[in-house]
Write a protein that holds these residues in place. Sequence first.
Motif, mmCIF file in Angstrom:
data_model
loop_
_atom_site.group_PDB
_atom_site.id
_atom_site.type_symbol
_atom_site.label_atom_id
_atom_site.label_comp_id
_atom_site.label_asym_id
_atom_site.label_seq_id
_atom_site.Cartn_x
_atom_site.Cartn_y
_atom_site.Cartn_z
ATOM 1 N N ASP A 164 0.849 -1.207 0.000
ATOM 2 C CA ASP A 164 0.000 0.000 0.000
ATOM 3 C C ASP A 164 0.880 1.252 0.000
ATOM 4 O O ASP A 164 1.797 1.358 0.814
ATOM 5 C CB ASP A 164 -0.897 -0.020 1.249
ATOM 6 N N SER A 165 0.605 2.194 -0.895
ATOM 7 C CA SER A 165 1.392 3.432 -0.913
ATOM 8 C C SER A 165 0.576 4.621 -0.403
ATOM 9 O O SER A 165 0.968 5.769 -0.590
ATOM 10 C CB SER A 165 1.945 3.700 -2.311
ATOM 11 N N GLY A 166 -0.553 4.359 0.253
ATOM 12 C CA GLY A 166 -1.271 5.456 0.909
ATOM 13 C C GLY A 166 -2.778 5.490 0.736
ATOM 14 O O GLY A 166 -3.412 6.489 1.080
ATOM 15 N N ASN A 167 -3.374 4.417 0.237
ATOM 16 C CA ASN A 167 -4.840 4.435 0.066
ATOM 17 C C ASN A 167 -5.581 4.546 1.395
ATOM 18 O O ASN A 167 -6.638 5.179 1.463
ATOM 19 C CB ASN A 167 -5.312 3.191 -0.703
ATOM 20 N N ASN A 168 -5.030 3.956 2.453
ATOM 21 C CA ASN A 168 -5.729 4.012 3.740
ATOM 22 C C ASN A 168 -5.820 5.426 4.324
ATOM 23 O O ASN A 168 -6.649 5.675 5.187
ATOM 24 C CB ASN A 168 -5.067 3.072 4.753
ATOM 25 N N ASN A 192 9.762 3.093 6.840
ATOM 26 C CA ASN A 192 10.462 4.360 6.974
ATOM 27 C C ASN A 192 10.782 4.943 5.600
ATOM 28 O O ASN A 192 11.161 6.098 5.486
ATOM 29 C CB ASN A 192 11.757 4.178 7.776
ATOM 30 N N GLY A 193 10.648 4.126 4.551
ATOM 31 C CA GLY A 193 10.955 4.596 3.203
ATOM 32 C C GLY A 193 9.995 4.005 2.199
ATOM 33 O O GLY A 193 8.787 4.138 2.334
ATOM 34 N N ARG A 194 10.586 3.311 1.206
ATOM 35 C CA ARG A 194 9.749 2.796 0.123
ATOM 36 C C ARG A 194 9.306 1.349 0.366
ATOM 37 O O ARG A 194 9.846 0.659 1.228
ATOM 38 C CB ARG A 194 10.510 2.894 -1.202
ATOM 39 N N VAL A 195 8.318 0.935 -0.420
ATOM 40 C CA VAL A 195 7.831 -0.443 -0.380
ATOM 41 C C VAL A 195 8.186 -1.125 -1.713
ATOM 42 O O VAL A 195 8.519 -0.433 -2.685
ATOM 43 C CB VAL A 195 6.298 -0.485 -0.091
ATOM 44 N N PRO A 196 8.143 -2.459 -1.767
ATOM 45 C CA PRO A 196 8.664 -3.170 -2.943
ATOM 46 C C PRO A 196 8.184 -2.675 -4.322
ATOM 47 O O PRO A 196 9.014 -2.557 -5.232
ATOM 48 C CB PRO A 196 8.241 -4.622 -2.671
ATOM 49 N N PRO A 197 6.912 -2.358 -4.530
ATOM 50 C CA PRO A 197 6.523 -1.923 -5.881
ATOM 51 C C PRO A 197 7.267 -0.671 -6.353
ATOM 52 O O PRO A 197 7.505 -0.505 -7.555
ATOM 53 C CB PRO A 197 5.027 -1.625 -5.746
ATOM 54 N N ASP A 198 7.653 0.191 -5.417
ATOM 55 C CA ASP A 198 8.424 1.387 -5.791
ATOM 56 C C ASP A 198 9.754 0.975 -6.423
ATOM 57 O O ASP A 198 10.145 1.493 -7.472
ATOM 58 C CB ASP A 198 8.692 2.254 -4.556
ATOM 59 N N PHE A 199 10.440 0.038 -5.769
ATOM 60 C CA PHE A 199 11.734 -0.423 -6.287
ATOM 61 C C PHE A 199 11.559 -1.152 -7.623
ATOM 62 O O PHE A 199 12.400 -1.044 -8.519
ATOM 63 C CB PHE A 199 12.416 -1.350 -5.273
ATOM 64 N N ILE A 200 10.478 -1.899 -7.737
ATOM 65 C CA ILE A 200 10.222 -2.636 -8.983
ATOM 66 C C ILE A 200 9.979 -1.658 -10.128
ATOM 67 O O ILE A 200 10.524 -1.799 -11.221
ATOM 68 C CB ILE A 200 9.023 -3.600 -8.798
ATOM 69 N N SER A 201 9.173 -0.650 -9.854
ATOM 70 C CA SER A 201 8.873 0.371 -10.861
ATOM 71 C C SER A 201 10.161 1.015 -11.371
ATOM 72 O O SER A 201 10.388 1.133 -12.581
ATOM 73 C CB SER A 201 7.943 1.424 -10.245
ATOM 74 N N GLN A 202 11.011 1.398 -10.451
ATOM 75 C CA GLN A 202 12.276 2.032 -10.825
ATOM 76 C C GLN A 202 13.157 1.082 -11.650
ATOM 77 O O GLN A 202 13.745 1.483 -12.647
ATOM 78 C CB GLN A 202 13.024 2.479 -9.570
ATOM 79 N N ALA A 203 13.194 -0.180 -11.256
ATOM 80 C CA ALA A 203 14.021 -1.156 -11.971
ATOM 81 C C ALA A 203 13.536 -1.373 -13.403
ATOM 82 O O ALA A 203 14.317 -1.730 -14.279
ATOM 83 C CB ALA A 203 14.040 -2.483 -11.216
ATOM 84 N N PHE A 204 12.245 -1.168 -13.644
ATOM 85 C CA PHE A 204 11.720 -1.321 -15.000
ATOM 86 C C PHE A 204 11.753 -0.004 -15.774
ATOM 87 O O PHE A 204 11.108 0.130 -16.807
ATOM 88 C CB PHE A 204 10.297 -1.893 -14.963
ATOM 89 N N GLY A 205 12.505 0.966 -15.246
ATOM 90 C CA GLY A 205 12.678 2.227 -15.950
ATOM 91 C C GLY A 205 11.503 3.174 -15.807
ATOM 92 O O GLY A 205 11.402 4.153 -16.552
ATOM 93 N N LEU A 206 10.614 2.880 -14.869
ATOM 94 C CA LEU A 206 9.473 3.777 -14.630
ATOM 95 C C LEU A 206 9.782 4.655 -13.419
ATOM 96 O O LEU A 206 10.895 4.674 -12.925
ATOM 97 C CB LEU A 206 8.198 2.950 -14.423
ATOM 98 N N LYS A 207 8.791 5.362 -12.919
ATOM 99 C CA LYS A 207 9.085 6.303 -11.830
ATOM 100 C C LYS A 207 9.460 5.588 -10.530
ATOM 101 O O LYS A 207 9.156 4.411 -10.355
ATOM 102 C CB LYS A 207 7.903 7.257 -11.632
ATOM 103 N N PRO A 208 10.174 6.298 -9.633
ATOM 104 C CA PRO A 208 10.718 5.642 -8.435
ATOM 105 C C PRO A 208 9.695 5.387 -7.328
ATOM 106 O O PRO A 208 10.035 4.762 -6.319
ATOM 107 C CB PRO A 208 11.799 6.620 -7.954
ATOM 108 N N THR A 209 8.483 5.865 -7.488
ATOM 109 C CA THR A 209 7.443 5.584 -6.495
ATOM 110 C C THR A 209 6.116 5.402 -7.221
ATOM 111 O O THR A 209 5.876 6.016 -8.269
ATOM 112 C CB THR A 209 7.276 6.742 -5.485
ATOM 113 N N ILE A 210 5.251 4.569 -6.660
ATOM 114 C CA ILE A 210 3.950 4.317 -7.295
ATOM 115 C C ILE A 210 2.839 4.969 -6.467
ATOM 116 O O ILE A 210 2.669 4.653 -5.292
ATOM 117 C CB ILE A 210 3.704 2.800 -7.431
#
Length: 351
Positions: A38-42, A71-89
């Motif tokens: 979750d990146s902030g829906n709650n 304290n920082g990012r969650v896995p989808p953020d890192f995955i997004s960045q690794a696929f050349g997309l933005k660093p946070t979802i």
Amino acid sequence: MRNICCITWLLVTQFLMLVTESQTKIPAIIVFGDSSVDSGNNNLISTLLKSNFRPYGRDFTGGLPTGRFSNGRVPPDFISQAFGLKPTIPAYLDPLFSIKDFATGVCFASAGTGYDNTTSAVLNVIPLWKELEYYKEYRNKLRAYLGEEKANEILSEALYLMSLGTNDFLENYYLLPGRRSQFTVGQYEDFLTELAENFIRKLYELGGRKISITGLIPMGCLPLERTTNFLDQHGCVKEYNNVAMEFNTKLESLVEKLNRELPRLKIVSANAYNIVNEIIRRPSLYGFEVVKKACCATGSFEMSYLCNQHNPFTCTDANKYVFWDAFHPTDKTNHIVTNHLLQNVLLPAFG
Ligand SMILES: *[C@@H]1O[C@H](CO)[C@@H](O)[C@H](O)[C@H]1NC(C)=O
């Protein structure tokens, strides 16, 4: 010598360009699940399970508490960045973002949810079926924004991430009498696997073709579970770890079955159990010093509102800790685990 060096350099850059090019094959990352992603829906719903206040996010860009349970990012953020997309979802319900942002990545996940409707009801969070309803709404918005053809291309080429299940066991089955009176734990695993199958089939009908599913980490080793494990001197709760492994095995059989049955579907199991277990067994190999307690507050039981900036015991360097709060990993753990899954599963399959 100089020429060789330049040629090597040329080859290296061309190789990197090839890698980058192949990485643009994924136009968007679309996320379903619980607090692990979750990146902030709650933040936008009425539940007590929130994390949009300090010290959550203190190592995020700008020290921003976004509603990520870390304290920082969650896995989808890192995955997004690794696929050349933005660093946070971005979270779908966050009014700061619009369809323009969501076109390359969107998160429908809700902390506290599970496969089972009765799990999301415990803390009044978004049930999985409703995450899918939001996804349908998103498809319509994307089509209005980009046109039918371009939108459909993105929806079928996107990488769909699913990560949930822990709450079904720890916040529902083992905590409340309802499901436990209906199912043995093995039957409950089967029930959840069936719900996972139904969900994936619906996602497939809606056009999803590239899917990664993450099951359970060694949930008996979460600090909160250790704290209440009085019988075993606060070691990991073995039964919970066994259930996690068993459930993961069932998900893996499901993945094989769906790959066989559904044409043009590519679904992978991004099983994080072993890498997290490895970190927990040998934390110092990964640069960690503390694994039994979390960084936030006393580290024994606090999460959400109990992990707040008024607590004087919060650690100063979260990078020494495997867990950020009593239920969730630190940014550093998320990064190590995600890199492992990227190298071993996600990039080989979708890169
Ligand atoms: C969960 O709730 C939704 C909405 O009420 C319903 O459509 C769905 O069938 C329920 N799922 C199960 C397994 O009961």
